[in-house]
Design an enzyme around this catalytic site. Structure first.
Site, PDB file in Angstrom:
ATOM      1  N   CYS A  25     -12.796   0.915 -10.731  1.00  0.00           N
ATOM      2  CA  CYS A  25     -11.912   1.874 -10.049  1.00  0.00           C
ATOM      3  C   CYS A  25     -12.144   3.326 -10.433  1.00  0.00           C
ATOM      4  CB  CYS A  25     -10.437   1.492 -10.244  1.00  0.00           C
ATOM      5  SG  CYS A  25      -9.870   1.471 -11.931  1.00  0.00           S
ATOM      6  N   MET A  26     -12.538   3.620 -11.674  1.00  0.00           N
ATOM      7  CA  MET A  26     -12.553   5.014 -12.105  1.00  0.00           C
ATOM      8  C   MET A  26     -13.911   5.536 -12.547  1.00  0.00           C
ATOM      9  SD  MET A  26      -9.588   5.991 -11.598  1.00  0.00           S
ATOM     10  CE  MET A  26     -10.049   7.616 -12.170  1.00  0.00           C
TER      11      MET A  26
ATOM     12  N   MET B 266      -9.674   5.797  -5.027  1.00  0.00           N
ATOM     13  CA  MET B 266     -10.751   4.834  -4.777  1.00  0.00           C
ATOM     14  C   MET B 266     -11.631   5.192  -3.579  1.00  0.00           C
ATOM     15  SD  MET B 266     -10.019   3.263  -7.306  1.00  0.00           S
ATOM     16  CE  MET B 266      -8.546   3.437  -8.277  1.00  0.00           C
TER      17      MET B 266
ATOM     18  N   LYS C  48       7.730  -0.942  -7.207  1.00  0.00           N
ATOM     19  CA  LYS C  48       7.078  -1.672  -8.307  1.00  0.00           C
ATOM     20  C   LYS C  48       7.722  -1.300  -9.639  1.00  0.00           C
ATOM     21  CE  LYS C  48       2.678  -0.835  -7.300  1.00  0.00           C
ATOM     22  NZ  LYS C  48       2.647  -0.319  -5.932  1.00  0.00           N
TER      23      LYS C  48
ATOM     24  N   GLY D 173      -5.729   4.349 -11.036  1.00  0.00           N
ATOM     25  CA  GLY D 173      -5.007   3.246 -10.408  1.00  0.00           C
ATOM     26  C   GLY D 173      -4.132   2.484 -11.386  1.00  0.00           C
ATOM     27  N   GLN D 174      -4.625   2.285 -12.599  1.00  0.00           N
ATOM     28  CA  GLN D 174      -3.913   1.442 -13.568  1.00  0.00           C
ATOM     29  C   GLN D 174      -3.153   2.309 -14.578  1.00  0.00           C
ATOM     30  OE1 GLN D 174      -6.186  -2.341 -14.589  1.00  0.00           O
ATOM     31  NE2 GLN D 174      -7.852  -0.939 -14.189  1.00  0.00           N
TER      32      GLN D 174
HETATM   33  S1  SF4 Z   1       4.266   4.434 -12.326  1.00  0.00           S
HETATM   34 FE1  SF4 Z   1       3.550   4.052 -10.247  1.00  0.00          FE
HETATM   35  S2  SF4 Z   1       4.195   1.967  -9.811  1.00  0.00           S
HETATM   36 FE2  SF4 Z   1       5.417   2.695 -11.555  1.00  0.00          FE
HETATM   37  S3  SF4 Z   1       7.273   3.549 -10.645  1.00  0.00           S
HETATM   38 FE3  SF4 Z   1       5.830   5.219 -10.917  1.00  0.00          FE
HETATM   39  S4  SF4 Z   1       4.791   5.379  -8.934  1.00  0.00           S
HETATM   40 FE4  SF4 Z   1       5.769   3.362  -9.013  1.00  0.00          FE
END
Ligand code: SF4
Length: 764
Positions: free
Chosen positions: A181-182, A348, A92, A385-386
């Site tokens: 989520c948190m 989560m 990602k 998560g975000q």
């Molecule tokens: S912040 Fe998360 S999504 Fe972005 S490169 Fe690092 S591990 Fe991957």
């Protein structure tokens, strides 16, 4: 673009997909220069004119990124070798460039006429938004309007929205997707330590001898941190990894001990582990005597009460409840307590359940009781998560019950402090908490909230029991600011405002370890898209609050925000904008410009806000003691039955992000389709379900179609799918009950049936 580049290096689509699949098994994930990235960097599509330091816009790991720009476009990205991730990125992260140039970017404001969204000018769109908000406020009062934001907005944006609505308009109806989520982690940190956010840092990974990973598939959801855990294990093989998860995830495959727990029973497990700490003589008596207090509900308790409490949770007594062998519980407890330093990670799996706060408190209690805290490698650590749920939403207090820097709406002194800091007359901040997320959409359902500004999130897909709340969105004057259109939510928008994305706007993110760091604007946004900050500033002006919302640039807002923090236990007034531009982020507390930032909070000598020479100063609590909360395992809110005999749990895969409004557009990921539901072979055989068959997953609320993936990855009695796909919308099925303390919904647990498509009660 990714695909084009891979092709230019002679890789076929098949090879690319094979590579992606390799990544998804956790075998490769990242490296300073993974094989694919080496190919990228040998033959860049366009020569890079300039590189810019930034941060990944996806998960809460917050990896440092270098953005390569040429001729006004982002043409390359690579891991920042000087950042905490030391040049590593996951898939990602590598796709941060490609997401800017996908299809379906929202380019122009749109206003709904006769049921259809049509192109409009900014003047028309914002004029209508301001008119509708003003009319609602005048006729029905300030609580008839609301803001629903996101952990993907910059800190400056969440701060400004919070100030506009709470200080200007006069409503605490400010919520956001971090509630989903948190919230349970935040609620537990506040009740245990008096202040939100973890006390440890990523450097603890390199000092830990035991990792306790519960309800977190780090290998797919925080892959760069998982690499660090694996590195620690490789360099020190005696390091132990314990994973608690109903699935044999990529993370669980890397564990020395996998506890494949039944969903929703972990409160019993943690109580059993505390039982073993006490029985095995692992409790740190110095902690008990000097640094801890004990509570149960509203009542004070003591250590003897805790001993009596956990007597009911001996491993043999909870083994059947949890679906785990008693000896494995004892082994986990022994390894946790006896290691030189134990670090826990969770996300989560703990948070998204109706006992989320209780579970979080107990993991924190396990560290406090054993003294596995406040030393290098010894800490409880919740993962976000975000990219900015912590610094953007939790720290700025952009939630219905909260005010900046850990203050609470319910506390009159906190309200008065914020009124003084914001230059408001006494009583301007409402004493009434706003609607938490599900209550907000219920208020929209009743017609009590007339107008809502949704920014950077997709609640029509991400809310549990999603079908219930869609008519509510339809009924409300809904303004959606998003970088993409269509999404499940923009279909209900009365006004769509095109938003700039990462690297098209400037702002600050803060990741899981309290590190604030800057993302610069390096390219222009497409079409007429504007930053969310610009949108909020214009709304403020049109509603007559331009004097209050006077900081107008990302730098001005940050300077205001850091100065406000000086009056709190979050003090990061030393993190100037100049430092953000120069450094790879700084961890707060950081009370002056020369302070390097704090790795471990509450430890005198490390944390500048901790006083004295003792081991700890838990200064968030009035008596300086962290609280160990006694908590009981409750029965599931929705038990299985003859009609719904399986437990559904949901999660993510490595390659896709949340509701796929971004990653779902990438050509390179088209064949990574999260359309599957995992089911154990024994359950599949009993229900006549073949691997690859079309099936319907159904609950009391609704149903969704999937492809069966028959696999021993999942334990019998449990099925798993992701919440990524709008086409296979599992949130039609999930339950909208929530934790009464944190108000976080229970995504991880509901009762379902699963049947081959076309059988009775299984029509799609
Ligand atoms: S912040 Fe998360 S999504 Fe972005 S490169 Fe690092 S591990 Fe991957």
């Amino acid at each position: 673009m990714l695909l084009g580049k891979i092709r230019s290096n002679g890789l076929t689509r098949r090879q690319l997909l094979q590579w992606l699949r390799t990544i998804s098994t956790g075998a490769v994930v990242v490296g300073p220069l993974s094989a694919c990235r080496e190919l990228w960097e040998r033959q860049p599509v366009v020569p890079v004119e300039s590189w810019h330091k930034a941060v990944c816009r996806f998960c809460g790991t917050g990896c440092g990124i270098q953005i390569g720009v040429s001729e006004g476009r982002v043409v390359d990205v690579k891991g920042d070798e000087y950042a905490h991730n030391k040049g590593r990125l996951c898939i990602k992260g590598l796709l941060n460039r490609d997401i800017l140039y996908t299809r379906d970017r929202a380019l122009y404001p749109m206003v709904r006429h006769n049921g259809e969204l049509r192109r409009a000018s900014w003047e028309e769109a914002m004029g209508l938004v301001a008119k509708k908000f003003r009319e609602a406020i005048e006729q029905f009062g300030p609580d008839s309007v609301a803001f629903y934001g996101s952990g993907q907005l910059f800190t400056q944006e969440s701060y400004t929205a919070n100030k506009l609505f709470k200080a200007g308009i006069g409503t605490n109806n400010v919520e956001g997707n971090p509630r989903l989520c948190m919230a349970s982690a935040a609620s537990a940190y506040i009740s245990v330590f008096g202040k939100d956010e973890p006390m440890g840092c990523y450097q603890d990974i390199e000092a830990a001898d035991c990792f306790f990973i519960a309800g977190s598939n780090m290998a797919e959801c925080h892959p760069v941190l998982w690499e660090r855990v694996k590195d620690r294990k490789s360099s020190r093989p005696e390091t132990r990894i314990i994973v608690v998860d109903p699935r044999r995830t990529s993370t669980a495959k890397g564990a020395d001990l996998h506890l494949d727990i039944l969903p929703g029973t972990d409160v019993a497990l943690y109580n059993a582990m505390i039982h073993e700490f006490i029985g095995g003589g692992f409790v740190d008596q110095d902690m008990v005597e000097h640094y801890l207090s004990f509570k149960e509900g509203d009542s004070a308790r003591d250590y003897q009460d805790l001993k009596r409490h956990v007597n009911r949770y001996a491993p043999k007594r909870v083994a059947a409840t949890c679906g785990i062998a008693a000896k494995d519980i004892s082994t986990a407890a022994f390894r946790f307590a006896s290691s030189n330093s134990t670090m826990s990670f969770w996300t989560m799996g703990l948070n998204q359940q109706s006992q989320g706060t209780v579970a979080n408190r107990l993991v924190m209690a396990m560290h406090l009781l054993t003294g596995q805290i406040g030393r290098p490698g010894a800490t409880p650590f919740s993962l976000t998560g975000q990219p900015n749920a912590g610094g953007g939403v939790r720290d700025t207090g952009a939630l219905a019950h909260a005010l900046p820097n850990g203050r609470l709406v319910a506390n009159p002194r906190d309200r008065r402090e914020m009124e003084e800091l914001w230059g408001l007359p006494e009583g301007q901040i409402s004493a009434k908490s706003g609607y938490h997320t599900l209550a907000l959409f219920e208020a929209m359902e009743r017609g009590d909230v007339k107008c809502c500004l949704v920014m950077g999130t997709n609640p029509a897909q991400s809310l549990p029991n999603a079908e219930r709340y869609r008519p509510a969105m339809d009924k409300t004057f809904l303004v959606v600011a998003d970088a993409f259109h269509p999404t499940e939510t923009t279909q209900f928008a009365d006004v769509l405002l095109p938003a700039a994305m990462w690297a098209e706007k400037e702002g600050v993110f803060s990741q899981s370890e309290r590190r604030y760091h800057l993302v610069p604007k390096v390219v222009d946004s497409p079409g007429e898209a504007r930053s969310d900050l610009e949108i909020l500033l214009e709304l403020a002006e049109r509603l007559g609050h331009e004097d209050l919302i006077s900081s107008r640039t990302p730098e001005e807002v940050w300077e205001e925000w850091r100065k406000i923090s000086a009056h709190s236990k979050y003090n990061f007034s030393g993190i100037t904008y100049e430092r953000l531009k120069r450094e790879r982020g700084v961890l707060w507390p950081c009370p002056d410009k020369s302070h390097p930032g704090t790795c471990r909070r509450y430890v005198p000598g490390e944390d500048p806000l901790a006083h004295g020479n003792a081991r700890f100063d838990f200064y968030g609590q009035p008596d300086g003691r962290a609280v160990v909360w006694l908590g009981d395992q409750h029965n599931p809110k929705e038990p299985t039955s003859a009609e719904f005999p399986l437990v559904l749990t949901t999660g993510r895969v490595l390659e896709h992000w949340h509701t796929m409004t971004i990653t779902g557009k990438l050509e390179a990921l088209q064949e990574i389709r999260p359309n599957f539901v995992q089911i154990h072979p024994a359950d599949a055989a009993r229900l006549g379900i073949r691997d690859g068959a079309e099936v319907i997953v159904r609950s009391r609320r609704g149903q969704a179609a999937f492809i069966a993936q028959v696999s021993e990855t999942i334990r019998p009695g449990v099925v798993f799918t992701t919440f990524h796909s709008a086409k296979h919308l599992i949130n039609r099925v999930t339950n909208d009950v929530y934790d009464p303390l944190s108000k976080q919904p229970e995504y991880k647990l509901c009762a379902v049936s699963i049947k081959p498509k076309g059988t009775t009660n299984a029509s799609a």
